[in-house]
Enzyme design. Structure first.
Site, PDB file in Angstrom:
ATOM      1  N   GLU A  70      -4.942   2.559  -3.946  1.00 50.73           N
ATOM      2  CA  GLU A  70      -3.479   2.624  -3.899  1.00 50.73           C
ATOM      3  C   GLU A  70      -2.878   1.325  -3.402  1.00 50.73           C
ATOM      4  OE1 GLU A  70      -4.933   4.168   0.098  1.00 50.73           O
ATOM      5  OE2 GLU A  70      -5.590   4.105  -1.976  1.00 50.73           O
ATOM      6  N   ASP A  82      -2.591   9.944 -10.002  1.00 50.47           N
ATOM      7  CA  ASP A  82      -2.585   8.888 -11.024  1.00 50.47           C
ATOM      8  C   ASP A  82      -1.168   8.618 -11.524  1.00 50.47           C
ATOM      9  OD1 ASP A  82      -5.284   8.632 -10.774  1.00 50.47           O
ATOM     10  OD2 ASP A  82      -5.775   9.821 -12.568  1.00 50.47           O
ATOM     11  N   ASP A  85       0.848  -1.177   0.000  1.00 43.67           N
ATOM     12  CA  ASP A  85       0.000   0.000   0.000  1.00 43.67           C
ATOM     13  C   ASP A  85       0.891   1.237   0.000  1.00 43.67           C
ATOM     14  OD1 ASP A  85      -2.646   1.093   0.091  1.00 43.67           O
ATOM     15  OD2 ASP A  85      -2.144   1.799   2.099  1.00 43.67           O
ATOM     16  N   ASN A 123      -2.812  12.938  -2.651  1.00 44.45           N
ATOM     17  CA  ASN A 123      -3.856  13.447  -3.539  1.00 44.45           C
ATOM     18  C   ASN A 123      -4.309  14.843  -3.118  1.00 44.45           C
ATOM     19  OD1 ASN A 123      -4.145  11.484  -5.500  1.00 44.45           O
ATOM     20  ND2 ASN A 123      -5.572  10.253  -4.289  1.00 44.45           N
TER      21      ASN A 123
END
Length: 523
Positions: free
Chosen positions: A427, A400, A383, A391
């Site tokens: 993620e 992205d 992860d 973000n």
């Protein structure tokens, strides 16, 4: 890129091969056209050989008839000369005998239509008596080849010499001569019978040959005596260099041969025969073009028909191949579309990694293989640390890009074709490692963790200032009592432990379910 785990051809171990229809169609059309051409060739070749065989038989019969006629012609003249020579040798040719001899000569000439005249010459070649009423005036014949021959040879056999013009009236004649001796065997002169060239010309015209055909009579040394068509300049020419005399007569006294003429160059089928009783050769020839004229017409018509058939087959084949090619192109496009749909269905569009659907299929497959082969199966769950902060700080577009970069690193660390890198969701990523124990899984996990750190992706929301990942590893040898869900849960539990222990590290869950050693390498 890992192999597709749901490909039935790989599952069965059988590679299916498509029949190359277009190549087979082209080959079939070519074979059909070649067969048609081959059959045409065989038929035409058989017809050509038949026409030549018929022509050879006709030529052999013609030369046999010519040889018999020529032999009879010269034999009659020979018999006349023999009887006259015997008489003259006994009675001589004194002036008192001349009137009687002249009448006898004249009667013999009237009896044999082929004779131009009969002549007697003394030992100096001067005229003594002829079948004509008036004795010719002139230097005599001491320079003639036939006179010199008898003067130098004691043979009493008839001698046939090259064609000459008669010094009586200029007519072309073929001389047949005999030596005349006295009672003691000394040379006394020459007795000559001249055979009309026109006689053979009329005889040759009685045979039916084509306009380019030819008939000739020659001495065995190749000297031409008579020919049809008659060309005066060719009389007396040598045919010794022609193939009949230089090649064929040496092996056989009669036969057939397709050769070119040394006189006019026309290719003809020659029937030839050497006479048994006299040194003469007769030949009758028909031109090759005349013999094969009908064959040429048939060959042209047959070739046109076969060409049209081949053209029709070719056009049909061209249309068929175009349709096959179009079908293959449509099928190829459909196959590409199917592969694209399959890729969309089994891979994540952002990262290019396998999605959960493909992961579940592969896990079921490797789970079953591990049970059958008692081999270890490992799973790494990872992860991205503090990704929500990333973000929030940089935006979803940058997020992205971050996901794609981490996916590239994960994929690059999967060195075997059986290793499967997966975007598990958001993620979170997973790496399925068949036939790998926990130590191998930890090596791969640490390689991924360090590689992500080495990318130096700025992350202001992370304690380290860069993007990092946390990883959980689990490995075991599956049995029929185990389930894939428990397998995933235990790897996920190891991931949770890694995150709970401070992130940017790898954690191992032992087979009994307890969390084992944590590994971290700070920069």
């Amino acid at each position: 890129m890992p192999i597709s785990h749901d490909d039935p051809s790989h599952a069965s171990g059988v590679t299916l091969k498509r029949l190359p229809l277009r190549k087979a169609a082209v080959l079939f059309i070519v074979v059909v056209c070649l067969c048609l051409c081959g059959l045409l060739y065989l038929q035409l070749e058989q017809s050509r050989r038949h026409d030549l065989a018929v022509a050879e038989a006709a030529s052999s019969n013609l030369t046999r008839a010519m040889a018999q006629q020529a032999e009879d012609t010269f034999m009659k003249a020979d018999l006349v000369l023999t009887s006259l020579a015997d008489w003259i040798q006994v009675d001589g040719f004194a002036p008192a005998q001349v009137p009687r001899l002249q009448k006898t000569f004249a009667r013999r000439v009237q009896t044999l239509s082929q004779l131009h005249g009969i002549f007697l010459f003394d030992q100096k070649g001067q005229w003594v008596v002829t079948s004509f009423e008036d004795l010719p005036r002139g230097p005599g014949v001491a320079d003639r080849d036939y006179f010199l021959f008898h003067q130098q040879n004691v043979s009493s056999l008839a001698h046939i010499g090259p064609a000459i013009r008669s010094r009586v009236n200029g007519e072309w004649i073929i001389p047949v001569s005999k030596r005349v001796n006295d009672k003691d065997g000394h040379f006394q002169g020459v007795l000559l019978a001249g055979i009309k060239m026109s006689y053979f010309d009329q005889f040759f015209k009685s045979f039916s040959i084509d306009d380019d055909g030819s008939i000739f009579l020659a001495l065995t040394d190749g000297t031409l005596l008579a020919r049809r068509p008659f060309v005066e300049s060719q009389i007396g020419q040598s045919l010794a260099n022609g193939e009949i005399f230089s090649k064929y007569l040496a092996g056989s006294m009669s036969g057939n041969a397709m050769i070119g003429s040394v006189l006019d160059g026309t290719v003809r089928l020659h029937g030839y025969r050497q006479l048994d009783a006299y040194p003469l050769v007769v030949s009758a020839a028909s031109s090759r073009d005349s013999i094969l004229k009908g064959w040429y017409d048939t060959a042209f018509k047959s070739s046109v028909i076969v060409a049209l058939v081949v053209l029709g087959v070719g056009l049909f084949g061209w249309v068929f191949v175009r349709q096959v090619r179009l079908g293959e192109r449509v099928e190829k496009d459909l196959r590409k579309a199917k592969e694209a749909l399959k890729l969309i269905a089994t891979h994540d569009s952002l990262t290019g990694l396998a999605n959960r659907r493909l992961f579940e299929q592969a896990l079921d497959l490797e789970f079953g293989r591990g049970i059958r082969q008692s081999s270890s199966l490992s799973l790494i769950m990872l992860d991205i640390d503090y990704f929500k902060r990333y973000n929030d700080a940089y935006g979803h577009v940058a997020g992205d890009h971050c996901l794609a970069e981490v996916a590239r690193v994960v994929k690059s660390c999967c060195h075997r074709t059986t290793d499967l890198a997966v975007r598990y969701g958001g993620e979170e990523f997973a790496v399925l490692l068949p036939n790998t124990d926990i130590h191998g899984a930890m090596v791969i996990a640490e390689q991924i963790r360090r590689s992500v750190m080495n990318c130096n992706i700025n992350h202001s929301g992370a304690p380290s200032g860069y993007v990092t990942v946390s990883l959980g590893c689990y490995a075991f040898v599956p049995t029929r009592l185990d389930s894939t869900e428990v397998f995933i849960e235990r790897a996920d539990a190891a991931l949770y432990q890694a995150k709970h222990s401070g992130r940017n590290r790898s954690a191992v869950l032992s087979m009994d379910g307890s969390v084992g050693e944590l590994m971290r390498s700070d920069r």
